[in-house]
Design a protein around this motif. Sequence first.
Motif, short mmCIF file in Angstrom:
data_model
loop_
_atom_site.label_atom_id
_atom_site.label_comp_id
_atom_site.label_asym_id
_atom_site.label_seq_id
_atom_site.Cartn_x
_atom_site.Cartn_y
_atom_site.Cartn_z
N THR A 25 0.79 -1.23 0.00
CA THR A 25 0.00 0.00 0.00
C THR A 25 0.82 1.28 0.00
O THR A 25 0.24 2.35 -0.19
CB THR A 25 -0.93 0.03 1.23
N THR A 58 1.35 4.15 -4.64
CA THR A 58 0.39 5.18 -4.23
C THR A 58 -0.10 6.02 -5.40
O THR A 58 -0.97 6.87 -5.21
CB THR A 58 1.02 6.10 -3.19
N THR A 101 -2.04 6.18 -8.87
CA THR A 101 -2.98 5.46 -9.74
C THR A 101 -3.53 6.44 -10.77
O THR A 101 -3.40 7.66 -10.64
CB THR A 101 -4.14 4.86 -8.93
N GLN A 104 -8.96 6.34 2.46
CA GLN A 104 -8.15 7.44 1.95
C GLN A 104 -7.96 7.31 0.44
O GLN A 104 -8.07 8.31 -0.30
CB GLN A 104 -6.81 7.47 2.65
N ARG A 105 -7.67 6.10 -0.02
CA ARG A 105 -7.53 5.92 -1.47
C ARG A 105 -8.84 6.18 -2.19
O ARG A 105 -8.85 6.77 -3.28
CB ARG A 105 -7.03 4.50 -1.76
N ARG A 154 -9.51 9.91 -2.47
CA ARG A 154 -8.64 10.56 -3.46
C ARG A 154 -8.85 10.03 -4.87
O ARG A 154 -8.14 10.43 -5.78
CB ARG A 154 -7.18 10.35 -3.06
N ARG A 174 -8.33 6.90 -5.88
CA ARG A 174 -7.29 5.95 -6.25
C ARG A 174 -7.67 4.51 -5.90
O ARG A 174 -6.82 3.63 -5.96
CB ARG A 174 -5.98 6.30 -5.53
N ALA A 175 -8.89 4.28 -5.49
CA ALA A 175 -9.31 2.92 -5.13
C ALA A 175 -9.65 2.12 -6.38
O ALA A 175 -10.01 2.68 -7.42
CB ALA A 175 -10.50 2.97 -4.19
#
Length: 477
Positions: free
Chosen positions: A158, A233, A235, A363-364, A367, A369-370
């Motif tokens: 991660t 981190t 993406t 958090q991802r 932002r 980024r998931a």
Amino acid sequence: MATCPPYPTRPARPPSLPRPHWWQRARVRYGALITLLAISGLVILALVREQTGTQGFLVGLGLAVLPVPLLVAAFRWLDRVDPGPWRNLVFCFAWGACAAALIAIVANSFATRWIATATADPASADTLGTTVIAPVVEESAKAAAVLLVFLFRRRDFTGIVDGVVFAGVTATGFAFTENILYLGTAFGTDQLTGDSGIASVTAATFFVRVVMSPFAHPLFTVLTGIGIGIAATRTGRRHRLRRALLPVAGLLLAMGMHALWNGSASFGDYGFFAVYAAFMVPSFGLLTWLVIWTRQRELGTVRTELPAYVVAGWLTPAEPFALGSMRARRIARQQARRHAGKEGARAVTQYEACATSLAFLRQRGRRGRAGADFTVRERQLLDALWHRREVARPALDYAARATAPPAPRPAPPWVYPYGTHGPHGPYAPYGPYTPYPSYAPHAPHAPHSPYAAPPPYGPHPTPHPHPYPHPHPHHRP
């Protein structure tokens, strides 16, 4: 009995999806990987034993194993915020000790012999092989383990700390095998010359490789791990070039530092000590500070993201504060062990790991980024928390109370004479009012999350109440 907060049911797997091929099954992959590592281990064992002899191999093994527990424990300590499964670390260590060491021995020997034959200068071939060929081959072989974990165990990779841990453990395994070879060879040399004691070659090799620089190989490979960790981190399409260049840049830095370290012996009588004092020690201190700072940021992420699940009813108000403190986590595990035994401590450990993963996942998602499995993964983590709440919540509540800061006491009116200025401004009859310190503010709502409710809009009319009406008993006035 408390009911689980509602959430949509998980969609069933479409029946039209084709079954994976036999080579795509987990058992086949694990079996092939274990077989590869086992064969590499047997081959490297035979090569080292042939070069050092049985007695030299045993002496080298006994001396080389000394720094391994300390290094592994140090990297495991760095990974305490979001600990990954042990199988990843076992794979990294086995790859470094077996596969990477075998690749390095075979490739370095072949390249050095080829250069010596082409140039007819064995001395220059050895120097070139040590300073140029060895860093490229060894760092590439060690980086392969980190890259494999990144590609096939993406959920456990991660950020920067994970890259540092995987790279450091891989390099520890590689240095373990290399130290056996060097120490065993040195012991064989002492046997031929009859030297022993402090003046022996074995003692000098042990002092340089085990006492002075046990962190050398981990320091080099950690640069590659940082590059891959930063790429993890990033993406999205706009970061595609960075994801490709950052690991390469980290690998090149690792090769350059490794080449400088190997070539320090050719810089004169004090070249080794000059490089060690002016370059290696400061680099080690800088990287250590970077990793610890990144770990503190991870704890801040936990305190910032989890309050959204407090609003939704999944967590209690005290849990984000306790989960964002390593001291509170330790106290919670100790409390669970006293009252529920090892099973209770294990449940709290798993609860802390799932909550941390949930914070990073949110958090991802916030932002953007998931991945596509954000909702499914979030539900899995929330289910894991809910099933362990009866054991973990009381322990975390106790830990939060034990580590809560003391409540501020107003200054009595006789401390500052009338008309003077106290530390909080002009004199007031009973001092300024200072509410209890609140916990981390609510995190913004993740657009992909159907489970974590957003905080109420607008500023709060009153400060957040402290979840505990009294401070810790030791601080009570």
